[in-house]
Design a protein around this motif. Structure first.
Motif, short mmCIF file in Angstrom:
data_model
loop_
_atom_site.label_atom_id
_atom_site.label_comp_id
_atom_site.label_asym_id
_atom_site.label_seq_id
_atom_site.Cartn_x
_atom_site.Cartn_y
_atom_site.Cartn_z
N GLY A 1 5.74 -4.96 -2.17
CA GLY A 1 4.34 -4.58 -2.27
C GLY A 1 4.04 -3.12 -2.52
O GLY A 1 2.87 -2.73 -2.59
N ALA A 2 5.06 -2.28 -2.69
CA ALA A 2 4.83 -0.85 -2.91
C ALA A 2 4.41 -0.58 -4.35
O ALA A 2 4.73 -1.35 -5.27
CB ALA A 2 6.08 -0.05 -2.59
N VAL A 3 3.70 0.52 -4.52
CA VAL A 3 3.50 1.10 -5.85
C VAL A 3 4.59 2.13 -6.04
O VAL A 3 4.80 2.99 -5.17
CB VAL A 3 2.12 1.76 -5.96
N VAL A 4 5.33 2.04 -7.13
CA VAL A 4 6.50 2.89 -7.33
C VAL A 4 6.33 3.77 -8.56
O VAL A 4 5.91 3.29 -9.62
CB VAL A 4 7.78 2.04 -7.47
N PHE A 5 6.67 5.04 -8.41
CA PHE A 5 6.79 5.95 -9.54
C PHE A 5 8.27 6.20 -9.75
O PHE A 5 8.92 6.87 -8.94
CB PHE A 5 6.06 7.27 -9.29
N GLY A 6 8.82 5.63 -10.81
CA GLY A 6 10.24 5.79 -11.10
C GLY A 6 10.47 6.92 -12.08
O GLY A 6 9.77 7.03 -13.09
N ALA A 7 11.45 7.75 -11.77
CA ALA A 7 11.79 8.88 -12.63
C ALA A 7 13.26 8.80 -13.02
O ALA A 7 14.10 8.34 -12.24
CB ALA A 7 11.51 10.20 -11.92
N ASP A 8 13.57 9.26 -14.22
CA ASP A 8 14.96 9.26 -14.68
C ASP A 8 15.11 10.31 -15.77
O ASP A 8 14.16 10.59 -16.51
CB ASP A 8 15.37 7.89 -15.21
N ILE A 9 16.30 10.87 -15.89
CA ILE A 9 16.54 11.88 -16.93
C ILE A 9 16.78 11.25 -18.30
O ILE A 9 16.54 11.88 -19.33
CB ILE A 9 17.75 12.77 -16.54
N ASP A 10 17.21 10.01 -18.32
CA ASP A 10 17.57 9.33 -19.57
C ASP A 10 16.30 8.91 -20.32
O ASP A 10 15.55 8.06 -19.84
CB ASP A 10 18.43 8.11 -19.26
N PRO A 11 16.06 9.47 -21.51
CA PRO A 11 14.82 9.14 -22.23
C PRO A 11 14.76 7.71 -22.72
O PRO A 11 13.69 7.25 -23.14
CB PRO A 11 14.84 10.13 -23.41
N ASP A 12 15.88 7.02 -22.69
CA ASP A 12 15.90 5.63 -23.15
C ASP A 12 15.60 4.63 -22.03
O ASP A 12 15.60 3.42 -22.27
CB ASP A 12 17.26 5.29 -23.77
N THR A 13 15.36 5.11 -20.82
CA THR A 13 15.07 4.20 -19.71
C THR A 13 13.57 3.96 -19.59
O THR A 13 12.75 4.83 -19.89
CB THR A 13 15.61 4.76 -18.38
N GLY B 1 0.78 -1.23 0.00
CA GLY B 1 0.00 0.00 0.00
C GLY B 1 0.81 1.28 0.00
O GLY B 1 0.25 2.36 -0.16
N LYS B 2 2.12 1.20 0.17
CA LYS B 2 2.96 2.39 0.17
C LYS B 2 3.16 2.88 -1.27
O LYS B 2 3.34 2.10 -2.20
CB LYS B 2 4.32 2.11 0.80
N ARG B 3 3.16 4.19 -1.42
CA ARG B 3 3.36 4.82 -2.73
C ARG B 3 4.68 5.58 -2.69
O ARG B 3 4.81 6.56 -1.95
CB ARG B 3 2.19 5.75 -3.02
N ILE B 4 5.63 5.11 -3.49
CA ILE B 4 7.02 5.56 -3.37
C ILE B 4 7.50 6.18 -4.68
O ILE B 4 7.32 5.60 -5.75
CB ILE B 4 7.95 4.38 -3.01
N VAL B 5 8.16 7.33 -4.57
CA VAL B 5 8.85 7.94 -5.70
C VAL B 5 10.34 7.63 -5.58
O VAL B 5 10.93 7.82 -4.52
CB VAL B 5 8.65 9.47 -5.72
N VAL B 6 10.92 7.16 -6.66
CA VAL B 6 12.36 6.88 -6.70
C VAL B 6 12.95 7.67 -7.87
O VAL B 6 12.56 7.48 -9.02
CB VAL B 6 12.67 5.39 -6.89
N THR B 7 13.90 8.55 -7.58
CA THR B 7 14.57 9.28 -8.65
C THR B 7 15.79 8.50 -9.13
O THR B 7 16.37 7.72 -8.38
CB THR B 7 14.99 10.69 -8.20
N GLY B 8 16.16 8.73 -10.37
CA GLY B 8 17.27 7.98 -10.95
C GLY B 8 16.99 6.50 -11.00
O GLY B 8 17.87 5.67 -10.80
N ALA B 9 15.73 6.16 -11.31
CA ALA B 9 15.28 4.77 -11.22
C ALA B 9 15.51 3.96 -12.49
O ALA B 9 15.15 2.80 -12.55
CB ALA B 9 13.79 4.74 -10.87
#
Length: 245
Positions: A28-40, A4-12
């Protein structure tokens, strides 16, 4: 552990960040992954050193997940290698802007979205607790993030938002291989000798993996660590020094 945890990870998109995101999902978390690389393959591509991009990131994450319970500030760059008299001041400033500035901007954007029990994990380095010859921009930025961690834990504790730092040791992978190559060039030693030095400086005579870091972050993000705040946790086999030659 993180159901149930909602987690943001940068550089994912790769390396430690990808391992952290994978560990959070595994628990079990829901993750929003962010990255600068458009190919990721992540949920969105953002430059977290840019204030407008950070605002867009957290708006998108909160909308997609319905809120945010945790943040892992993982983005960081290695910066230049060399003695203090040889470093390019612009490269020094860029390293600090990315490593410290992105941590500040993301935390400032996340805090209004975090409720009671929220958790922030800053990925630092053993370079944030030791001197690191030939890597002064990186060391300066990582010591700064330790200071921010301690400060924000004090600021946010009354709101029951926890802030901790994880200090990875020498993590296996392409990024570390690049660091070793640059250090070999700067010192005149062979890459093999530099790598052996990194292993020898650890009590357990080992490198660590991204998975090791992900497991530590998952615990700190969870309610199992609900009274752990303001701490700097090294996951490194016990680093004794960062002098490799």
């Amino acid at each position: 552990m993180l159901e149930g945890k909602r987690i943001v990870v940068t550089g994912a998109g790769a390396g430690i960040g990808a391992a952290i995101a994978a560990a959070a999902r595994r628990y079990g978390a829901v993750v929003f992954g962010a990255d600068i690389d458009p190919d990721t393959a992540v949920d969105g591509h953002y430059n977290v050193a840019d204030e407008a991009d950070v605002a867009r990131l957290f708006e998108a994450a909160a909308a997609k997940m319905g809120g945010i319970d945790g943040l892992v500030n993982n983005v960081g760059i290695a910066g230049p290698t060399g003695g203090v008299e040889d470093l390019d001041p612009a490269a020094f400033d860029h390293c600090v802007r990315v490593n410290v500035g992105s941590t500040f901007r993301c935390t400032a954007a996340a805090v209004p979205l975090l409720g009671e029990g929220g958790s922030i994990v800053n990925i630092v380095s053993t370079a944030g607790i030791f001197g690191y010859p030939l890597r002064s921009p990186y060391a300066a930025s990582k010591w700064a993030v330790v200071g921010l961690t301690k400060t924000w834990a004090m600021e946010l504790g009354g709101r029951r938002i926890r802030v901790n730092a994880v200090c990875p040791g020498t993590v296996e992978g392409p990024r570390m291989e690049g660091v070793i190559e640059r250090e070999a060039t700067a010192t005149g030693a062979s890459p093999a000798a530099i790598k052996a030095g990194y292993t020898a400086q650890v009590s357990m005579r080992t490198l660590v993996t991204g998975t090791d870091i992900g497991e530590a972050c998952a615990w700190l993000l969870s309610d199992a660590a609900r009274y752990v705040s303001g701490q700097v946790l090294s996951v490194d086999g016990n680093t004794e020094t960062l002098r490799t030659v």
